[in-house]
Scaffold this motif. Sequence first.
Motif, PDB file in Angstrom:
ATOM      1  N   HIS A   1       2.957  -8.097  -6.492  1.00 17.90           N
ATOM      2  CA  HIS A   1       2.470  -6.722  -6.657  1.00 17.90           C
ATOM      3  C   HIS A   1       3.629  -5.748  -6.904  1.00 17.90           C
ATOM      4  O   HIS A   1       3.497  -4.818  -7.718  1.00 17.90           O
TER       5      HIS A   1
ATOM      6  N   ASP B   1       0.832  -1.207   0.000  1.00 17.59           N
ATOM      7  CA  ASP B   1       0.000   0.000   0.000  1.00 17.59           C
ATOM      8  C   ASP B   1       0.870   1.261   0.000  1.00 17.59           C
ATOM      9  O   ASP B   1       0.544   2.241  -0.678  1.00 17.59           O
TER      10      ASP B   1
ATOM     11  N   ARG C   1       2.135   1.670  -3.558  1.00 23.89           N
ATOM     12  CA  ARG C   1       1.104   2.189  -4.473  1.00 23.89           C
ATOM     13  C   ARG C   1       0.970   3.703  -4.310  1.00 23.89           C
ATOM     14  O   ARG C   1       0.891   4.440  -5.290  1.00 23.89           O
TER      15      ARG C   1
ATOM     16  N   MET D   1       4.108  -3.331 -10.190  1.00 22.86           N
ATOM     17  CA  MET D   1       4.260  -1.873 -10.112  1.00 22.86           C
ATOM     18  C   MET D   1       5.607  -1.422 -10.664  1.00 22.86           C
ATOM     19  O   MET D   1       5.724  -0.338 -11.236  1.00 22.86           O
TER      20      MET D   1
END
Length: 226
Positions: free
Chosen positions: A202, A31, A34, A206
């Motif tokens: 993830h 998180d 992101r 990214m």
Amino acid sequence: MTKKPIIDSKKSIIENYNMVFQKIAHAKTVDDVRNMVATAKAFISMYKKVDKEMVNRIYEKLQTKMHDLIDENAFMYEQKNNRIEEISNRTYDYTNAKDDSQAVQNKALQLMAQMPKVMNSNHANRITKVLNDSINTGVVGSKAVLELLKYPAYADMVSAKIRERAFEGSKSAAEQAFERLRESELREAEQALASVYMQGFHLRKMAKQVDAFKKPSNWNPDEQIA
């Protein structure tokens, strides 16, 4: 409800730069990353015509951070994998276990005396009862059933289900406690590995987005970041 902008246009470029720099420096979770990528992207988009050197520094810092996080994740994955292997290979230490070999041998001889000489359907229930009764007596009785497997005349009389029960029954209380602890640790380690794997998935996704950014110094002044 109006969404708060990632970059505050009322603040100076230096203030926003410092804010983005701090986000990049402190990002740890998916998180965080992101939010870091979105914020850095917004900063670059807002200031690419204002100060190329500053946006270049943010861009380079972002790429370095992503690559560092992926390297760290790969290291953590290897460590978690090694931990699972270590737990899986851990075996119970029988050094201080009680020597019950004579008692087992005596019980096995008793079982042989109770068993029919020939295996057939007429004897099946009797054999099952004798073996189950032995297992129900505890560790020695269970080991005695397993001892029968060494003798061809009796091995075929011990079904797969009986073998499984005897194997479990042959374990001491200490050995059972050891296995419960190992299984608990193994589940925990496998969950940790799965978590690290998903973080890596993830992060790599990214990182591809970040690597797809054009270097700010090569941007066309009229070009908008995607």
